[in-house]
Motif scaffolding. Structure first.
Motif, short mmCIF file in Angstrom:
data_model
loop_
_atom_site.label_atom_id
_atom_site.label_comp_id
_atom_site.label_asym_id
_atom_site.label_seq_id
_atom_site.Cartn_x
_atom_site.Cartn_y
_atom_site.Cartn_z
N MET A 47 0.84 -1.16 0.00
CA MET A 47 0.00 0.00 0.00
C MET A 47 0.90 1.23 0.00
O MET A 47 1.96 1.24 0.60
N SER A 48 0.45 2.24 -0.67
CA SER A 48 1.21 3.49 -0.69
C SER A 48 0.29 4.64 -0.33
O SER A 48 -0.93 4.53 -0.39
N SER A 49 0.92 5.72 0.04
CA SER A 49 0.18 6.93 0.39
C SER A 49 0.92 8.10 -0.21
O SER A 49 2.14 8.17 -0.13
N SER A 50 0.20 9.00 -0.84
CA SER A 50 0.86 10.19 -1.36
C SER A 50 0.40 11.39 -0.53
O SER A 50 -0.71 11.45 -0.05
N GLU A 51 1.30 12.31 -0.38
CA GLU A 51 1.05 13.46 0.48
C GLU A 51 0.49 14.62 -0.31
O GLU A 51 0.63 14.68 -1.52
N PRO A 52 -0.12 15.55 0.39
CA PRO A 52 -0.56 16.78 -0.28
C PRO A 52 0.65 17.62 -0.69
O PRO A 52 1.76 17.37 -0.23
N GLU A 53 0.44 18.58 -1.55
CA GLU A 53 1.55 19.40 -2.04
C GLU A 53 2.35 20.07 -0.94
O GLU A 53 3.53 20.28 -1.07
N GLY A 54 1.73 20.36 0.17
CA GLY A 54 2.43 21.00 1.27
C GLY A 54 3.26 20.04 2.09
O GLY A 54 4.01 20.43 2.97
N GLY A 55 3.15 18.75 1.83
CA GLY A 55 3.90 17.76 2.57
C GLY A 55 3.14 17.28 3.80
O GLY A 55 2.04 17.74 4.10
N LEU A 56 3.72 16.34 4.49
CA LEU A 56 3.14 15.79 5.71
C LEU A 56 3.81 16.39 6.93
O LEU A 56 5.01 16.68 6.91
N ALA A 57 3.06 16.53 7.98
CA ALA A 57 3.63 16.99 9.25
C ALA A 57 4.43 15.84 9.87
O ALA A 57 4.18 14.66 9.57
N VAL A 58 5.37 16.15 10.71
CA VAL A 58 6.19 15.13 11.37
C VAL A 58 5.31 14.13 12.11
O VAL A 58 5.54 12.93 12.05
N GLN A 59 4.27 14.62 12.76
CA GLN A 59 3.35 13.74 13.49
C GLN A 59 2.66 12.76 12.54
O GLN A 59 2.49 11.58 12.87
N GLU A 60 2.30 13.20 11.34
CA GLU A 60 1.66 12.33 10.36
C GLU A 60 2.62 11.24 9.88
O GLU A 60 2.24 10.08 9.75
N VAL A 61 3.87 11.62 9.65
CA VAL A 61 4.88 10.64 9.23
C VAL A 61 5.10 9.62 10.34
O VAL A 61 5.17 8.42 10.09
N ASP A 62 5.19 10.09 11.57
CA ASP A 62 5.38 9.19 12.71
C ASP A 62 4.23 8.20 12.83
O ASP A 62 4.44 7.01 13.09
N GLU A 63 3.02 8.69 12.63
CA GLU A 63 1.84 7.81 12.72
C GLU A 63 1.84 6.77 11.61
O GLU A 63 1.55 5.60 11.85
N LEU A 64 2.19 7.18 10.41
CA LEU A 64 2.25 6.23 9.29
C LEU A 64 3.33 5.17 9.51
O LEU A 64 3.09 3.98 9.32
N THR A 65 4.52 5.59 9.94
CA THR A 65 5.59 4.62 10.15
C THR A 65 5.28 3.69 11.31
O THR A 65 5.64 2.52 11.29
N ALA A 66 4.56 4.19 12.31
CA ALA A 66 4.15 3.33 13.43
C ALA A 66 3.16 2.27 12.98
O ALA A 66 3.02 1.22 13.61
N ASN A 67 2.48 2.53 11.87
CA ASN A 67 1.51 1.58 11.33
C ASN A 67 2.06 0.76 10.17
O ASN A 67 1.30 0.20 9.38
N GLY A 68 3.39 0.72 10.04
CA GLY A 68 4.01 -0.17 9.07
C GLY A 68 4.41 0.43 7.74
O GLY A 68 4.95 -0.26 6.89
N TYR A 69 4.15 1.71 7.54
CA TYR A 69 4.58 2.34 6.30
C TYR A 69 6.08 2.58 6.33
O TYR A 69 6.66 2.79 7.39
#
Length: 60
Positions: free
Chosen positions: A1-23
């Motif tokens: 599964m992949s996820s693409s970010e909005p043009e402004g990018g992802l917040a650090v908290q969003e990246v942390d949450e995604l990586t905590a869920n296996g991304y």
């Protein structure tokens, strides 16, 4: 599964949450891609990497 970010990018908290869920975080280079083209670019890069990996296993 992949996820693409909005043009402004992802917040650090969003990246942390995604990586905590296996991304696994990965980048597609310095380009800023449109929402419509980013998935096509990703699939092309993935296909290229998979084909290279197959070829390297077949070469001795």
């Amino acid at each position: 599964m992949s996820s693409s970010e909005p043009e402004g990018g992802l917040a650090v908290q969003e990246v942390d949450e995604l990586t905590a869920n296996g991304y696994v975080a990965a980048g597609l280079g310095p380009r800023i891609l449109r929402t419509e083209t980013a998935p096509l670019y990703f699939l092309s890069a993935l296909s290229y990497a998979v084909e290279l990996q197959k070829d390297s296993k077949n070469v001795n």
